[in-house]
Write an enzyme that holds these catalytic residues in place. Structure first.
Site, PDB file in Angstrom:
ATOM      1  N   ASP A   7      38.231  33.795  34.090  1.00  0.00           N
ATOM      2  CA  ASP A   7      39.554  34.104  33.273  1.00  0.00           C
ATOM      3  C   ASP A   7      39.372  35.549  33.096  1.00  0.00           C
ATOM      4  O   ASP A   7      38.392  36.229  33.005  1.00  0.00           O
ATOM      5  CB  ASP A   7      39.480  33.275  31.979  1.00  0.00           C
ATOM      6  CG  ASP A   7      41.048  33.051  31.655  1.00  0.00           C
ATOM      7  OD1 ASP A   7      42.027  33.749  32.504  1.00  0.00           O
ATOM      8  OD2 ASP A   7      41.202  32.370  30.679  1.00  0.00           O
ATOM      9  N   GLY A   8      40.520  36.293  32.842  1.00  0.00           N
ATOM     10  CA  GLY A   8      41.068  37.554  32.489  1.00  0.00           C
ATOM     11  C   GLY A   8      41.706  37.587  31.451  1.00  0.00           C
ATOM     12  O   GLY A   8      42.612  36.458  31.393  1.00  0.00           O
ATOM     13  N   GLU A  43      41.932  38.885  36.009  1.00  0.00           N
ATOM     14  CA  GLU A  43      41.858  37.909  36.753  1.00  0.00           C
ATOM     15  C   GLU A  43      41.015  38.149  37.947  1.00  0.00           C
ATOM     16  O   GLU A  43      40.009  37.255  38.255  1.00  0.00           O
ATOM     17  CB  GLU A  43      43.089  37.174  37.004  1.00  0.00           C
ATOM     18  CG  GLU A  43      43.866  36.704  35.820  1.00  0.00           C
ATOM     19  CD  GLU A  43      43.378  35.506  35.182  1.00  0.00           C
ATOM     20  OE1 GLU A  43      42.226  35.032  35.422  1.00  0.00           O
ATOM     21  OE2 GLU A  43      44.088  34.735  34.208  1.00  0.00           O
ATOM     22  N   ASP A  65      42.635  29.447  36.221  1.00  0.00           N
ATOM     23  CA  ASP A  65      43.946  29.256  36.069  1.00  0.00           C
ATOM     24  C   ASP A  65      44.929  30.159  36.474  1.00  0.00           C
ATOM     25  O   ASP A  65      46.179  30.145  36.093  1.00  0.00           O
ATOM     26  CB  ASP A  65      43.966  28.703  34.411  1.00  0.00           C
ATOM     27  CG  ASP A  65      43.902  30.136  33.504  1.00  0.00           C
ATOM     28  OD1 ASP A  65      43.700  31.404  34.176  1.00  0.00           O
ATOM     29  OD2 ASP A  65      43.703  29.982  32.263  1.00  0.00           O
ATOM     30  N   HIS A 121      44.409  26.196  29.092  1.00  0.00           N
ATOM     31  CA  HIS A 121      44.833  25.655  27.827  1.00  0.00           C
ATOM     32  C   HIS A 121      45.101  24.206  27.547  1.00  0.00           C
ATOM     33  O   HIS A 121      46.010  23.756  26.899  1.00  0.00           O
ATOM     34  CB  HIS A 121      45.811  26.683  27.231  1.00  0.00           C
ATOM     35  CG  HIS A 121      45.727  28.030  27.549  1.00  0.00           C
ATOM     36  ND1 HIS A 121      44.653  28.747  26.563  1.00  0.00           N
ATOM     37  CD2 HIS A 121      46.186  28.805  28.119  1.00  0.00           C
ATOM     38  CE1 HIS A 121      44.796  29.880  26.966  1.00  0.00           C
ATOM     39  NE2 HIS A 121      45.685  30.043  27.936  1.00  0.00           N
ATOM     40  N   ASP A 131      38.319  31.954  28.773  1.00  0.00           N
ATOM     41  CA  ASP A 131      39.405  32.271  28.167  1.00  0.00           C
ATOM     42  C   ASP A 131      38.834  33.306  26.980  1.00  0.00           C
ATOM     43  O   ASP A 131      39.098  34.413  26.587  1.00  0.00           O
ATOM     44  CB  ASP A 131      40.252  31.508  27.878  1.00  0.00           C
ATOM     45  CG  ASP A 131      41.611  31.903  27.132  1.00  0.00           C
ATOM     46  OD1 ASP A 131      42.277  32.824  27.789  1.00  0.00           O
ATOM     47  OD2 ASP A 131      41.819  31.686  25.785  1.00  0.00           O
TER      48      ASP A 131
END
Length: 199
Positions: A7-8, A43, A65, A121, A131
């Site tokens: 994640d970023g 990302e 994601d 999420h 995240d």
């Protein structure tokens, strides 16, 4: 198969502090950041660092994601390379340095790399942890520390006995360019980047 979630995070898009993170499903992880960037550079950096951190012949599955990052690394990459790193409209590929670094990392890896989109999420523990780590890294860079002590001080592994992988103090900051919005449709799966499939 090695499975890694990435994640970023960007605190103010574009131009705010960014953080990136990956977490292997064995619980090991890494995170880092930069003083300025975009959601997309964060990302892409997370994906790049995940590939670099997992060399070898074992198949690697990267979950993200970010549809943009997945499509850059799989669906769009080959066409961009064939067209001299131009898009279908003839314009230069955005975040080119990162995209080319991902291309090299995948090509140099002995085993295949596969990408899978996951919805963010929704309670996926590894996606949520990536995240959280990326957000902590971005906050750390925004505070001017950039040493990630907060990230690794607060991060407990999801797997008992797992350890973190601290980033090297010599890690290069990623060149930052302006990104584009991610596509809204879900990418086709599986998305293999080096053409080798496995069951």
């Amino acid at each position: 198969m090695i499975t890694v979630s990435t994640d970023g995070s960007c605190l103010r898009n574009p131009g705010g502090a960014v953080g990136w993170a990956w977490i292997n499903h064995d619980g090991t992880f890494d995170a880092g950041g930069a003083a300025s960037g975009t959601n997309q550079t964060a990302e892409l950096t997370a994906l790049l660092e995940a590939v670099r951190a997992h060399p070898g012949a074992e198949p690697l599955m990267i979950e993200s994601d970010s549809q943009y990052a997945i499509k850059c690394a799989s669906e769009w990459l080959e066409g961009w390379r064939r067209k001299g790193w131009k898009t279908a409209s003839g314009s230069p590929v955005k975040n080119l340095e990162l995209v080319q670094s991902i291309d090299r990392a995948i090509s140099e890896r002995e085993g295949p790399v596969r990408f899978r989109w996951v919805r963010g999420h929704v309670g996926n523990p590894f996606n949520e942890r990536a995240d959280q780590l990326a957000g902590h890294a971005a906050q750390d860079w925004a505070s001017g520390r950039g040493d990630l002590d907060a990230v690794f001080g607060e991060a407990s592994p999801l797997v008992e006995g797992a350890t973190s992988r601290r980033p090297s103090s010599a890690r290069e900051e990623v060149a930052v360019t302006t990104g584009t919005k991610a596509a809204t449709e879900r990418p086709a799966e599986p998305a293999w980047s080096n053409g080798t499939l496995f069951d």
